[in-house]
Design a protein around this motif. Structure first.
Motif, mmCIF file in Angstrom:
data_model
loop_
_atom_site.group_PDB
_atom_site.id
_atom_site.type_symbol
_atom_site.label_atom_id
_atom_site.label_comp_id
_atom_site.label_asym_id
_atom_site.label_seq_id
_atom_site.Cartn_x
_atom_site.Cartn_y
_atom_site.Cartn_z
ATOM 1 N N MET A 495 83.662 55.929 -13.482
ATOM 2 C CA MET A 495 83.608 54.478 -13.590
ATOM 3 C C MET A 495 82.900 53.863 -12.379
ATOM 4 N N GLN A 496 83.040 54.504 -11.247
ATOM 5 C CA GLN A 496 82.271 54.075 -10.076
ATOM 6 C C GLN A 496 80.780 54.223 -10.356
ATOM 7 N N GLN A 497 80.392 55.369 -10.951
ATOM 8 C CA GLN A 497 78.983 55.593 -11.289
ATOM 9 C C GLN A 497 78.502 54.577 -12.326
ATOM 10 N N ALA A 498 79.342 54.283 -13.311
ATOM 11 C CA ALA A 498 78.962 53.315 -14.342
ATOM 12 C C ALA A 498 78.695 51.947 -13.721
ATOM 13 N N LEU A 499 79.589 51.501 -12.844
ATOM 14 C CA LEU A 499 79.406 50.186 -12.216
ATOM 15 C C LEU A 499 78.179 50.161 -11.316
ATOM 16 N N GLU A 500 77.936 51.276 -10.626
ATOM 17 C CA GLU A 500 76.758 51.327 -9.766
ATOM 18 C C GLU A 500 75.481 51.222 -10.594
ATOM 19 N N MET A 501 75.446 51.883 -11.763
ATOM 20 C CA MET A 501 74.277 51.774 -12.638
ATOM 21 C C MET A 501 74.118 50.340 -13.150
ATOM 22 N N ILE A 502 75.229 49.746 -13.576
ATOM 23 C CA ILE A 502 75.168 48.375 -14.098
ATOM 24 C C ILE A 502 74.637 47.416 -13.040
ATOM 25 N N LEU A 503 75.126 47.555 -11.812
ATOM 26 C CA LEU A 503 74.689 46.651 -10.754
ATOM 27 C C LEU A 503 73.239 46.915 -10.359
ATOM 28 N N SER A 504 72.802 48.180 -10.444
ATOM 29 C CA SER A 504 71.408 48.469 -10.128
ATOM 30 C C SER A 504 70.472 47.870 -11.181
ATOM 31 N N TRP A 505 70.941 47.768 -12.430
ATOM 32 C CA TRP A 505 70.137 47.189 -13.499
ATOM 33 C C TRP A 505 70.167 45.663 -13.488
ATOM 34 N N ASP A 506 71.318 45.093 -13.085
ATOM 35 C CA ASP A 506 71.557 43.681 -13.400
ATOM 36 C C ASP A 506 72.371 42.989 -12.305
ATOM 37 N N TYR A 507 72.052 43.262 -11.033
ATOM 38 C CA TYR A 507 72.871 42.724 -9.942
ATOM 39 C C TYR A 507 72.997 41.198 -9.970
ATOM 40 N N PRO A 508 71.910 40.447 -10.218
ATOM 41 C CA PRO A 508 72.036 38.977 -10.164
ATOM 42 C C PRO A 508 73.129 38.433 -11.076
ATOM 43 N N ARG A 509 73.406 39.141 -12.156
ATOM 44 C CA ARG A 509 74.414 38.663 -13.105
ATOM 45 C C ARG A 509 75.817 38.692 -12.504
ATOM 46 N N PHE A 510 76.026 39.553 -11.510
ATOM 47 C CA PHE A 510 77.352 39.702 -10.901
ATOM 48 C C PHE A 510 77.392 39.160 -9.470
ATOM 49 N N ALA A 511 76.255 38.630 -8.996
ATOM 50 C CA ALA A 511 76.168 38.223 -7.598
ATOM 51 C C ALA A 511 77.192 37.164 -7.236
ATOM 52 N N HIS A 512 77.478 36.257 -8.171
ATOM 53 C CA HIS A 512 78.432 35.181 -7.864
ATOM 54 C C HIS A 512 79.810 35.733 -7.552
ATOM 55 N N ARG A 513 80.144 36.896 -8.147
ATOM 56 C CA ARG A 513 81.453 37.511 -7.888
ATOM 57 C C ARG A 513 81.425 38.326 -6.608
ATOM 58 N N LEU A 514 80.318 39.028 -6.359
ATOM 59 C CA LEU A 514 80.267 39.966 -5.250
ATOM 60 C C LEU A 514 79.903 39.305 -3.935
ATOM 61 N N GLU A 515 79.177 38.208 -4.006
ATOM 62 C CA GLU A 515 78.727 37.573 -2.767
ATOM 63 C C GLU A 515 79.579 36.380 -2.377
ATOM 64 N N GLY A 516 80.360 35.869 -3.303
ATOM 65 C CA GLY A 516 81.258 34.765 -2.975
ATOM 66 C C GLY A 516 82.451 35.260 -2.177
ATOM 67 N N GLN A 517 83.100 34.344 -1.516
ATOM 68 C CA GLN A 517 84.273 34.720 -0.719
ATOM 69 C C GLN A 517 85.495 34.906 -1.613
ATOM 70 N N THR A 518 86.312 35.879 -1.254
ATOM 71 C CA THR A 518 87.601 36.021 -1.923
ATOM 72 C C THR A 518 88.560 34.982 -1.332
ATOM 73 N N PRO A 519 89.665 34.687 -2.027
ATOM 74 C CA PRO A 519 90.642 33.741 -1.468
ATOM 75 C C PRO A 519 91.121 34.137 -0.074
ATOM 76 N N VAL A 520 91.296 35.437 0.151
ATOM 77 C CA VAL A 520 91.766 35.881 1.471
ATOM 78 C C VAL A 520 90.688 35.632 2.519
ATOM 79 N N GLU A 521 89.430 35.891 2.166
ATOM 80 C CA GLU A 521 88.345 35.644 3.117
ATOM 81 C C GLU A 521 88.245 34.156 3.453
#
Length: 585
Positions: A495-521
């Motif tokens: 599943m780690q490999q699957a997510l890495e492939m997905i992000l390599s294909w389509d990172y901008p689609r998930f950027a808002h989740r990965l680059e935004g701050q978490t509540p703790v941050e």
């Protein structure tokens, strides 16, 4: 290629193909200024790309010492001769003793970078001084790509995606969907497992209504549309970041179109033989990402089907279930034998396994012909076996025969490519197996060291005879297979490999989740300047979300002496509870 020179300040400097890796004037001053400009908290791990003559690392150590921090510095060097020149030019023993040095001098040694996962979990900074990024740029680029992948995975674990996993109603992919959901959770994601197994009795009831094929198919399609609508309703409410569906899940192709309209990305893991199950032709173009257990001809078909985001994702094992067991004498007598086979009674297996009846041989699973002479070896009237029962069989058998299924061969399929789940499960248990050769198997296990293979019945018998007489060889090979399976072939790894492939294909689609701050941050940013509160909140850095009541519950469950910050949280909670319970005037 590399040359030692003397700078104008008198300190040694380094040349590569005529270009300076350090300043030609004053390399010490250059390193001091670069490190002082670096946005780095010395308590953070730092990964330095290139050692050079050690000036940059020396100044990082200086800055950490000034801040009273224990250095946590990892240095990656991909030019082996540089360290020799550095030792010749300067006394670097003290520097090297204060850092972790990783020599990554080939593509094959890239896996050494996996040791940096913990550093990235602690928010490591990558420092790549411009001058040191010279020499073997192809390897440098591969190192940077691997580091960015590790950093992205660490970010994924901290932030966490909302992933909806979709199971089939029944069949082999059902248990796989459970393992997939467990793997995503262990990787730090929020998972909603949409389990269709409870609807199996509805499907069975449909089949009792009519025996007319046309009517039955129509009812099946109606049930599929109903279940698809149920799932879409759930997605509309939960709003997952990703839908991950398993083969044979009862989702109509129109579901994936509607998910696109809802701006929800979808992935489908086709854990079946594309030659036997052509329904992929309607699913692959409809979903966003498509994963397969085959390559080659299947990839060519997918390209022509206008699906361009597809990848190879072999089956795997679930170490929480597929593990060694300390069996009772009763279980050993019930499940054990010299040789065993566990699986459904496909045509090729019914033919091939009759050639093993001279051994102490047990056959397990469903679909075996009760009129065949082989049936005398079939156990417990060919009953369905739970995953736990299957694990007992693998543990209890001296030799597990693993023959991939075929509906039209008399034995081994000479053109077989994909590798079945059984291969990984037996390996993870630390049990011994002999399996038929498969095109994709050599990339997964090394024949002769981690797995034993056969291409014919005669070769299978020869291997069985040999390994029954040499139990120590069985143990060595089984242990090597287990180590490989746990390292490379767990569902968590897949599943780690699957997510890495997905992000390599389509990172901008998930950027808002990965680059935004978490509540703790966000809380940590707001607490900046309050050292005591910041230290307290850092307990929750690994959580994607945290609320006031979560903190209060943790403090209440802790027990023992409480510090001042914990007392303040409990006081605030008490004041809040009193306000909520106060009757309105």
């Amino acid at each position: 290629m590399f040359e030692l020179k003397t700078s104008r300040s008198g300190a040694p400097t380094l040349l590569f193909n005529g270009a300076y890796l350090h300043s030609a004037y004053d390399p010490v001053r250059e390193a001091t200024e670069a490190v002082d400009r670096l946005e780095w908290i010395p308590s953070q791990p730092i990964i330095v790309m290139g050692f050079g003559l050690g000036y940059m690392v020396e100044q990082l150590l200086r800055k950490a010492t000034e801040k009273g921090c224990k250095p946590n510095i990892h240095v990656i060097e991909w030019n082996p001769e540089v360290l020799g020149l550095a030792r010749e030019a300067r006394d670097i023993a003290g520097i090297l003793n204060s850092v972790t040095l990783l020599s990554v001098d080939s593509r094959e040694s890239l896996d050494r970078l996996d040791s940096l996962r913990e550093a990235f979990a602690q928010r490591a900074v990558i420092f790549s001084p411009p001058g040191l990024a010279k020499g073997r740029t192809d390897l440098y680029n591969m190192i940077m790509e691997t580091l960015n992948r590790l950093r992205m995975h660490s970010r994924l674990r901290r932030v966490g995606l909302k992933i909806a996993v979709v199971s089939p109603i029944y069949g082999g992919s059902l248990s796989t969907s459970y393992y997939v959901a467990e793997a995503f959770r262990s990787l730090g994601h929020k998972v909603d497992l949409f389990d269709f197994a409870p609807y199996e009795h509805v499907l069975a009831q449909v089949d009792t209504v009519t025996s007319v094929p046309g009517h039955r198919n129509q009812l099946h399609n109606s049930l599929c549309l109903f279940l698809s609508d149920l799932f879409l309703a759930r997605c509309a409410e939960w709003k997952p970041d990703l839908v991950f569906a398993l083969a044979q899940s009862p989702l109509a192709p129109s579901v994936f179109t509607k998910l696109r309209e809802m701006k929800i990305p979808s992935a489908f893991w086709f854990v079946e033989d594309f030659r036997l199950f052509p329904y992929w032709k309607t699913i692959a173009p409809a979903c966003d990402y498509f994963f397969t257990i085959q390559k080659g001809a299947f990839f060519e078909e997918l390209r022509s089907a206008t699906q361009h985001r597809f990848g190879y994702l072999p089956q795997a094992c679930a170490p929480s279930l597929h593990r060694p067991l300390d069996l009772s004498e009763e279980d050993r007598a019930r499940y054990g034998s010299d040789v065993s086979f566990m699986g459904a009674g496909y045509y090729n297996r019914r033919q091939f396994l009759m050639g093993l009846m001279q051994y102490d041989f047990k056959v397990w699973g469903t679909g075996w012909d009760a009129n065949s002479i082989l049936f005398r070896h079939v156990q417990e009237n060919a009953r369905w076996l739970s995953p736990e029962d299957v694990v007992r069989i693998y543990n209890a058998s001296d030799i597990n025969i693993n023959l991939h299924s075929s509906t039209y061969h008399d034995g081994v399929n000479p053109n077989g490519d994909f590798v079945n789940p059984r291969t990984f499960e037996i390996a993870a248990i630390g049990a011994f197996q002999i399996t038929d050769r498969r095109e994709l198997l050599p990339d997964l296990f090394e024949e002769g060291k981690e797995i034993v293979c056969f291409s014919t019945l005669d070769e299978a018998r020869e291997k069985v005879d040999h390994y029954l007489k040499h139990p120590e060889e069985r143990r060595v090979i089984a242990a090597a297979a287990q180590a490989r399976a746990l390292r490379d072939h767990s569902f968590e790894k897949r599943m780690q490999q699957a997510l890495e492939m997905i992000l390599s294909w389509d990172y901008p689609r998930f950027a808002h989740r990965l680059e935004g701050q978490t509540p703790v941050e966000r809380l940590l940013e707001q607490a900046r300047g309050d050292a005591e509160l910041t230290a307290f909140l850092r307990r929750y850095e690994d959580r994607s979300e945290i609320g006031f009541q979560d903190i209060v519950r943790d403090i209440q469950n802790k027990g023992g002496n409480l510090d001042d910050t914990e007392m303040v949280f409990l006081l605030l909670d008490q004041l809040w509870q009193e306000r909520v319970q106060r009757p309105a005037s």
